[in-house]
Write an enzyme that holds these catalytic residues in place. Structure first.
Site, short mmCIF file in Angstrom:
data_model
loop_
_atom_site.label_atom_id
_atom_site.label_comp_id
_atom_site.label_asym_id
_atom_site.label_seq_id
_atom_site.Cartn_x
_atom_site.Cartn_y
_atom_site.Cartn_z
N MET A 187 0.84 -1.19 0.00
CA MET A 187 0.00 0.00 0.00
C MET A 187 0.88 1.25 0.00
O MET A 187 1.87 1.32 0.72
CB MET A 187 -0.88 0.06 1.27
CG MET A 187 -1.86 -1.07 1.41
SD MET A 187 -3.10 -1.10 0.12
CE MET A 187 -4.03 0.37 0.48
N CYS A 221 -2.76 -9.46 5.65
CA CYS A 221 -2.61 -8.15 6.26
C CYS A 221 -3.25 -8.11 7.65
O CYS A 221 -4.41 -8.46 7.82
CB CYS A 221 -3.25 -7.08 5.38
SG CYS A 221 -3.09 -5.45 6.11
N LYS A 278 -2.28 -14.83 -1.00
CA LYS A 278 -1.09 -14.39 -0.23
C LYS A 278 -1.45 -14.44 1.24
O LYS A 278 -2.44 -13.84 1.65
CB LYS A 278 -0.68 -12.98 -0.65
CG LYS A 278 0.55 -12.48 0.09
CD LYS A 278 1.10 -11.22 -0.56
CE LYS A 278 2.35 -10.70 0.15
NZ LYS A 278 2.03 -9.92 1.33
N GLY A 324 11.81 -10.69 4.25
CA GLY A 324 13.19 -10.47 4.65
C GLY A 324 14.23 -10.79 3.59
O GLY A 324 15.42 -10.90 3.90
N ARG A 373 10.05 -4.70 0.72
CA ARG A 373 10.78 -3.49 1.12
C ARG A 373 12.11 -3.32 0.42
O ARG A 373 12.49 -2.20 0.09
CB ARG A 373 10.96 -3.49 2.65
CG ARG A 373 9.65 -3.23 3.36
CD ARG A 373 9.71 -3.62 4.80
NE ARG A 373 9.84 -5.08 4.95
CZ ARG A 373 9.90 -5.70 6.12
NH1 ARG A 373 9.86 -5.01 7.23
NH2 ARG A 373 9.99 -7.02 6.16
C1 LIG Z 1 4.41 -0.21 3.19
C2 LIG Z 1 3.92 -1.62 3.07
C3 LIG Z 1 2.64 -1.86 2.58
C4 LIG Z 1 2.17 -3.19 2.44
N1 LIG Z 1 0.95 -3.40 1.88
C5 LIG Z 1 0.55 -4.69 1.61
C6 LIG Z 1 -0.64 -4.96 0.88
O1 LIG Z 1 -1.35 -4.06 0.43
N2 LIG Z 1 -0.99 -6.27 0.67
C7 LIG Z 1 -0.22 -7.31 1.13
O2 LIG Z 1 -0.56 -8.48 0.92
N3 LIG Z 1 0.93 -7.07 1.81
C8 LIG Z 1 1.33 -5.79 2.04
N4 LIG Z 1 2.53 -5.58 2.65
C9 LIG Z 1 3.38 -6.74 3.01
C10 LIG Z 1 4.34 -7.08 1.86
O3 LIG Z 1 3.63 -7.48 0.71
C11 LIG Z 1 5.31 -8.19 2.28
O4 LIG Z 1 4.57 -9.36 2.55
C12 LIG Z 1 6.12 -7.84 3.52
O5 LIG Z 1 6.63 -6.51 3.44
C13 LIG Z 1 7.28 -8.82 3.72
O6 LIG Z 1 8.15 -8.80 2.61
P1 LIG Z 1 9.56 -8.00 2.64
O7 LIG Z 1 10.29 -8.44 3.90
O8 LIG Z 1 10.27 -8.39 1.40
O9 LIG Z 1 9.23 -6.54 2.72
C14 LIG Z 1 3.00 -4.27 2.81
C15 LIG Z 1 4.30 -4.02 3.28
C16 LIG Z 1 4.76 -2.71 3.40
C17 LIG Z 1 6.18 -2.47 3.88
#
Ligand SMILES: Cc1cc2nc3c(=O)[nH]c(=O)nc-3n(C[C@H](O)[C@H](O)[C@H](O)COP(=O)(O)O)c2cc1C
Length: 322
Positions: A13, A94, A133, A207, A228
């Site tokens: 988001m 979420c 997811k 991660g 991220r």
């Molecule tokens: C700012 C932000 C917004 C997110 N919005 C969503 C979303 O809309 N839908 C979703 O399934 N996950 C959302 N996530 C989770 C990410 O899709 C992901 O599962 C999570 O950040 C872990 O992955 P990473 O460690 O590579 O960041 C969001 C994460 C962040 C940081």
């Protein structure tokens, strides 16, 4: 398994809007890109084009929806169909209070029958097979059997692709941000899912910060999703097409900037705000010499309300201009 699931950009988001996705597409041709989550009622009662429009170059592209109701999910997917997304994904991960209040997101992991019903209804009415997811668990249900039962039940409804955020979610006591850092990563559980359900496509998330790490996870799962680290360090993924798919041609940052600038002008002419168009660029040189200066120059362009003569390339740190 579709090969382009080997690496994907996570739905985020206020991050993975069409402009960030377009920029990332210039950096990696192969990575599958996911939209921000759009709630079913937002599509039904709002202005769908505002949430669904994208540039054809963004493909392969997935739309993520939030829904807890088969009827509303069907209507939302029917509205989205004409846009021809390559995939529609259901958010079952979420933990935000607002999303919990709506009864969707991660709390649906406790109701696998409801998720199965959504998958069945959407497929029956639209021909679209949702992907899912989700998390490895929530609250007191950190046991593998809970996770396996969720996947088994939803797969019995026809779902084939499961993207698993390898952290348990806590629905109380942790805010969404802490829910992405505090619970430990449990990729081993995702690998176990792949072993137990070899016929399903299992994508691991959480991660993962470099293409090399992604390759490592690909030894145990069908795909890797990164959130991220793609927002914070987009240029790092210029190595992805080669590392993940063995493609020879590398990315040239100057060409990326030039292409993005042409896009920016097209979008400005259609009424998109300059702020939204410049925002994806801020981290393009993060952690590199000149990275701070680049941000300051972008900030100045924003305050001025326009790009300087010479455009984005003129703002870039020295060597890149060459
Ligand atoms: C700012 C932000 C917004 C997110 N919005 C969503 C979303 O809309 N839908 C979703 O399934 N996950 C959302 N996530 C989770 C990410 O899709 C992901 O599962 C999570 O950040 C872990 O992955 P990473 O460690 O590579 O960041 C969001 C994460 C962040 C940081």
């Amino acid at each position: 398994m579709s090969d382009d699931r080997r690496l994907s950009l996570a739905p985020m988001m206020e991050r993975t809007d069409r402009h960030f996705r377009f920029l990332l597409r210039q950096i990696t041709r192969r990575t599958r890109l996911y939209s921000e989550m759009v709630v079913d009622r937002t599509l039904i009662h709002g202005d769908p084009a505002r949430h669904l429009d994208f540039h054809p170059e963004e493909r392969p592209l997935a739309l993520q929806i939030g829904s807890a109701d088969p009827g509303l999910a069907v209507r939302a997917v029917q509205i989205a169909l004409p846009w021809k997304y390559d995939e529609i994904n259901l958010n079952v991960g979420c933990p935000s209070p607002r999303v919990q209040a709506g009864g969707f997101g991660v709390v649906l992991m406790r109701a696998p029958g409801c998720v199965a019903e959504i998958v069945r209804a959407v497929y029956a009415e639209t021909g679209m097979l949702l992907t899912i997811k989700h998390r490895v668990g929530l609250d007191d249900r950190g046991d593998y059997s809970f996770l396996a039962r969720f996947v088994e039940t939803v797969a019995a409804a026809g779902a084939r692709v499961f993207v698993v955020h390898a952290r348990r979610a806590w629905t109380a006591g942790l805010d969404p941000r802490a829910n992405r850092t505090v619970p430990p990563l449990e990729h081993a559980k995702v690998y176990r899912l792949k072993r137990d359900f070899p016929e399903l496509t299992i994508v691991t998330n959480g991660g993962i910060t470099t293409p090399e790490q992604a390759l490592d996870h690909l030894r145990h799962s069908d795909g890797v999703m990164v959130g991220r680290a793609m927002w914070d360090y987009p240029w790092r993924w210029a190595a992805a097409d080669r590392a993940i798919w063995g493609e020879e041609r590398g990315r040239d940052r100057r060409a990326v900037l030039e292409r993005y600038e042409a896009y920016l002008h097209e979008q400005l002419a259609k009424g998109a705000p300059l702020r939204a168009l410049l925002r994806p660029l801020f981290n393009l040189y993060k952690g590199e010499p000149g990275g701070r200066r680049w941000r300051q120059r972008l900030d100045a362009a924003l305050r001025a309300g326009r790009l300087p003569a010479g455009g984005l390339v003129a703002l870039a740190p020295g060597k890149v201009r060459a």
